[in-house]
Write an enzyme that holds these catalytic residues in place. Structure first.
Site, PDB file in Angstrom:
ATOM      1  CB  THR A 188      -0.734   3.751   1.036  1.00 49.67           C
ATOM      2  OG1 THR A 188      -0.083   2.469   0.995  1.00 49.67           O
ATOM      3  CG2 THR A 188       0.190   4.767   1.671  1.00 49.67           C
ATOM      4  CE  LYS A 241      -2.049   5.966  -9.710  1.00 49.57           C
ATOM      5  NZ  LYS A 241      -3.234   5.151  -9.357  1.00 49.57           N
ATOM      6  N   GLY A 288      -5.869   1.882  -1.025  1.00 49.13           N
ATOM      7  CA  GLY A 288      -6.921   2.656  -1.697  1.00 49.13           C
ATOM      8  C   GLY A 288      -6.524   4.063  -2.121  1.00 49.13           C
ATOM      9  CB  THR A 289      -3.324   6.006  -2.265  1.00 52.17           C
ATOM     10  OG1 THR A 289      -2.605   4.897  -2.806  1.00 52.17           O
ATOM     11  CG2 THR A 289      -2.971   6.191  -0.817  1.00 52.17           C
ATOM     12  N   GLY A 290      -4.903   4.995  -4.788  1.00 49.95           N
ATOM     13  CA  GLY A 290      -5.144   5.159  -6.227  1.00 49.95           C
ATOM     14  C   GLY A 290      -6.628   5.331  -6.529  1.00 49.95           C
ATOM     15  CB  CYS A 291      -9.661   3.539  -5.257  1.00 47.79           C
ATOM     16  SG  CYS A 291      -9.089   1.861  -5.540  1.00 47.79           S
TER      17      CYS A 291
END
Ligand SMILES: Nc1ncnc2c1ncn2[C@@H]1O[C@H](COP(=O)(O)OP(=O)(O)OP(=O)(O)O)[C@@H](O)[C@H]1O
Ligand SMILES: Cc1ncc(CO)c(N)n1
Length: 270
Positions: A204, A173, A206-209
């Site tokens: 941002t 990512k 929690g973008t990965g979750c």
């Protein structure tokens, strides 16, 4: 009804972890289940404390889920210690889990460490080889590949190394780049770039979750990996572009954009 399971930590502020995963899965029309690895006392400004469950209790949660409502996909997020990782890997193997998306969470957006160093080794040894897709951000891809990443070419080299070493697809990512938000998928020897326009939103958390849960939701529905990643990135961009601004630090995204019709836009205005 399609079903998915998240194995992750609870975020008391609701922007990341189990809470982000369930919101995302629900917005995708998926029945969401959870196995909690740890409670975190955290908000948009940082992590105050972490309380792990015991490996035995995590194993019981997983047995309860898999023997009753079998998930069509599994998203794995924060697993804070090696013992919990081992139990998870054994359980996924024993229950023949499918469509496993592993977000190798190491550090929160706020900068706090969420897993210890032995956990990183266990992650590599036990969880990566069984995953269908692993979704590292750039610092995580550096740890997993053992190389520095400065540009897109380095992302390709690192993703190739990780994928070839552990036999899984890799989505590296690009949210930690300065100018764009391009993500790279390495799968079965070939690369595909998912170009994203950088949205000028500091919130941002929690973008990965969210991205990994959206991918798991799409895989649960039977989508192919590339299509699942492309659509998940679209969901994430829309949630980020909604410009929710909560809390005193890096705030969460808005998942309600996807379900507004239920009560109408007016109900969401303050
Ligand atoms: N400002 C932004 N504009 C558009 N997309 C973004 C932005 N920041 C992150 N993304 C996208 O969000 C997704 C998650 O990437 P990121 O690198 O932020 O993950 P992460 O660091 O694991 O997230 P987390 O903050 O939850 O730990 C990727 O698809 C990335 O391209
Ligand atoms: C519980 C939890 N999982 C993952 C992250 C990564 O954003 C976080 N901040 N908190």
């Amino acid at each position: 009804m399609y079903t998915a399971l998240t194995i992750a930590g609870s975020d008391s502020s609701g922007g990341a972890g189990i809470q982000a995963d369930i919101k995302t899965m629900m917005a995708h029309g998926i029945y969401a289940m959870s196995a909690v690895t740890a409670l975190t006392a955290q908000n948009t400004t940082g992590v105050a404390d972490i309380l792990e469950v015991t490996p035995d209790f995590l194993e019981k949660q997983l047995d309860c889920v898999f023997t009753d409502i079998f998930p069509d996909a599994v998203k794995i997020g924060m697993i804070p210690s090696a013992g919990l990782i081992e139990v998870t890997a054994d359980s996924l193997l024993r229950h023949r889990a499918r469509n496993i998306v592993l977000d190798p969470v190491m550090v929160a957006t706020s900068g706090a460490r969420l897993t210890d160093l032995q956990a990183v080794e266990a992650l590599k040894e036990k969880l990566l080889p069984g995953a269908d897709l692993v979704t590292p951000n750039i610092p995580e891809a550096e740890v997993l590949s053992g190389m520095k990443i400065k540009d897109g070419e380095d992302m390709e080299e690192a993703a190739g190394k990780i994928g070839d070493t552990y036999g899984c697809a890799v989505l590296c990512k690009g949210g930690h780049q300065l100018n764009d938000a391009n993500d790279l998928l390495y799968r079965k020897g070939s690369f595909k770039w998912f170009k994203g326009k950088r949205i000028d939103n500091p919130n941002t958390h929690g973008t990965g979750c969210t991205l990994s849960s959206a991918i798991a939701s799409n895989l649960a529905r039977g989508m192919e990996m590339e299509a699942a990643v492309g659509l998940a990135k679209e969901y994430l961009s829309k949630a980020l572009a909604d410009m929710l601004d909560l809390g005193h630090g890096r705030g969460p995204m808005n998942h309600a954009f996807a379900v507004r019709d239920w009560r109408g836009d007016a109900a969401n205005e303050k």
